[in-house]
Design a protein around this motif. Sequence first.
Motif, PDB file in Angstrom:
ATOM      1  N   GLY A 315       0.808  -1.214   0.000  1.00 33.52           N
ATOM      2  CA  GLY A 315       0.000   0.000   0.000  1.00 33.52           C
ATOM      3  C   GLY A 315       0.843   1.267   0.000  1.00 33.52           C
ATOM      4  O   GLY A 315       0.728   2.112  -0.900  1.00 33.52           O
ATOM      5  N   PRO A 316       1.732   1.447   1.008  1.00 30.51           N
ATOM      6  CA  PRO A 316       2.588   2.641   1.010  1.00 30.51           C
ATOM      7  C   PRO A 316       3.506   2.735  -0.211  1.00 30.51           C
ATOM      8  O   PRO A 316       3.761   3.839  -0.704  1.00 30.51           O
ATOM      9  N   VAL A 317       4.013   1.594  -0.707  1.00 27.28           N
ATOM     10  CA  VAL A 317       4.862   1.628  -1.898  1.00 27.28           C
ATOM     11  C   VAL A 317       4.059   2.134  -3.096  1.00 27.28           C
ATOM     12  O   VAL A 317       4.567   2.912  -3.919  1.00 27.28           O
ATOM     13  N   PHE A 318       2.803   1.697  -3.214  1.00 31.41           N
ATOM     14  CA  PHE A 318       1.950   2.168  -4.305  1.00 31.41           C
ATOM     15  C   PHE A 318       1.763   3.680  -4.219  1.00 31.41           C
ATOM     16  O   PHE A 318       1.828   4.393  -5.234  1.00 31.41           O
ATOM     17  N   VAL A 319       1.529   4.172  -3.011  1.00 33.46           N
ATOM     18  CA  VAL A 319       1.357   5.618  -2.820  1.00 33.46           C
ATOM     19  C   VAL A 319       2.609   6.367  -3.271  1.00 33.46           C
ATOM     20  O   VAL A 319       2.545   7.376  -3.974  1.00 33.46           O
ATOM     21  N   ASN A 320       3.767   5.847  -2.848  1.00 33.36           N
ATOM     22  CA  ASN A 320       5.021   6.533  -3.129  1.00 33.36           C
ATOM     23  C   ASN A 320       5.443   6.429  -4.583  1.00 33.36           C
ATOM     24  O   ASN A 320       5.802   7.421  -5.220  1.00 33.36           O
ATOM     25  N   ARG A 321       5.382   5.215  -5.139  1.00 34.50           N
ATOM     26  CA  ARG A 321       5.970   4.982  -6.464  1.00 34.50           C
ATOM     27  C   ARG A 321       4.995   5.248  -7.612  1.00 34.50           C
ATOM     28  O   ARG A 321       5.408   5.698  -8.681  1.00 34.50           O
ATOM     29  N   GLU A 329       1.396  10.967   3.094  1.00 36.56           N
ATOM     30  CA  GLU A 329       0.355  10.191   2.416  1.00 36.56           C
ATOM     31  C   GLU A 329       0.522   8.696   2.686  1.00 36.56           C
ATOM     32  O   GLU A 329      -0.466   7.973   2.900  1.00 36.56           O
ATOM     33  N   SER A 330       1.780   8.222   2.682  1.00 35.30           N
ATOM     34  CA  SER A 330       2.036   6.804   2.976  1.00 35.30           C
ATOM     35  C   SER A 330       1.618   6.468   4.394  1.00 35.30           C
ATOM     36  O   SER A 330       1.006   5.419   4.656  1.00 35.30           O
TER      37      SER A 330
END
Length: 549
Positions: A315-321, A329-330
């Motif tokens: 989830g956080p990787v999707f937000v960031n990348r 946001e992450s």
Amino acid sequence: MSGALEESAARPAVRPLVAWSVLAVASVGVLLSGAELMVVAIALPSIVVSFGGWTDLARVSWIINAYLLAFVVAMPLAGRAADMWGARRLYVVALLLFSLGSLASGLSPLGGAEAGLSWLIGARVVQGFGGGALVPLSMSLAAHLFEGRARAAALGVEGAATFIGMAVGPAYGAWVLLNVSIPVPGVAVAGWQWIFLLNVPIAIIVLLAIYVVAGAVETPRHQGRTDLLGAVLLSLGLLSGVGALSEAGRLGWTDPLVLGGLALAVLATSAFLLYERVARTPLIEIGLFRIRRFSAANAVSLLTGYTLATAIIGGPVFVNRVLNGGAAESALVLSALTLAVAGGAIVGGLLSALLGERPVTLVGVAVTAVALWLALGWGTESGLDRLGRDLSLFGAGFGLTISPRATAAVAAAGATAYGVASALLQVFRTIGMSVGLALLTSIGQSRIDELSALINDPGRRDSLVAGLHHPEFVGVDPKTSLALVDLLERWSRGQAADVLRQVMTIALGVALCTLIPALFLGGRESQAPESQAPASQTPAARSAAPPPR
């Protein structure tokens, strides 16, 4: 009937108000250890500056890995120790270890840039060992202090505490970094040091509260000798296995270090299982896994651990990348996930007390599967609100499974093995998370390397931009064209989304497979299956058994 009488006699005689007070205080320690799993990730950039920067990334990563590995190793050892020596007194010892590790971590810059980093890593081992022990010790307390429907609710509360800690950890860490600056005469104290140092007064308050509400409370102690060889073999297996999985994503699955670690894990675990079959007082009663309900609970824990790692990292990787979001946001989507887990755990405890473990677990697993299926629709145009909704749904489903699987495991194990049963659930969940994280990192790193090679190769890059219907960029160097950089960035974001959807697809398959062991969790805990445990598992039977040849 005798089993039920033994179970009743084994439970400490305390009033419900006292039992819930003990549980509430114990939950604070678990919350602290859960927060520590996440809070250091926020402070890591600041910590690295104090020790000379990112020049030694391999050593820096051990600031996090040291805590995680010690956390995992401590759980089964503390679980068995709780059954032998009592959970409350060992909880105090574990909290003291966590406090000492926190204090030493906060003071580590006094050792200088080189020695201070080693000091910090060593302190994190002590902190992780104490933090990891707190989890099964608190679960053992809950299992002993409550029975029937109240036990399911209590285990739900304890399960929620870890994830509440994980939810507030990032926000708490950021708040301390930005707002806490207490001057110490003659000593320069960085903001990140207070993240560790503030644990100490909080832990002292919890220790005092434990003595106030639980000074006369202790769980039963069961005779037995310390299984040192079994402890060494199991610790070696967990350290090498989880350590190798942690490095697999970075080094690759065929790296000699990873292969050697996995091989050592297999050998050590095999030796442990063989030895435990003949040990007079085994660290873990291997015969427990012949109980279908117990094995099913641990299988659910293993498989849901895999899906949790996919969601909590993906989830956080999707937000960031993919969405180009920042740390705020992450942290937002991560908090939505972990808070939903905590809420689901409490609700799951109440529902499993009323409906039984099997239906609640099946619903929880099905909800996680639906959330992962929804995540397959994430793309470059998805908003944070959609990610937060889907991850919250996943968290609620995962949370629903926490109490029923714990209730099923401790009920199947019986009163003499509450600590071990609680610990094994955490160990299997951690192993599942390690496998999930390793696979996600491995797939992601492989794709990143492939994309980097493509973009940096002029011929392949020209073919790419032509295929994207932008022939005007053929032969153009990205260093001289911001428009080309923007095109490649938008394309790479789409590729990153494809990779993460692939990871989510695998997790969806794992979630659907989890429905199979969930079917074998059984019905209501009030059926008291502990009274039906095989006689060979009781201390009396073990002491009467002939010595192994």
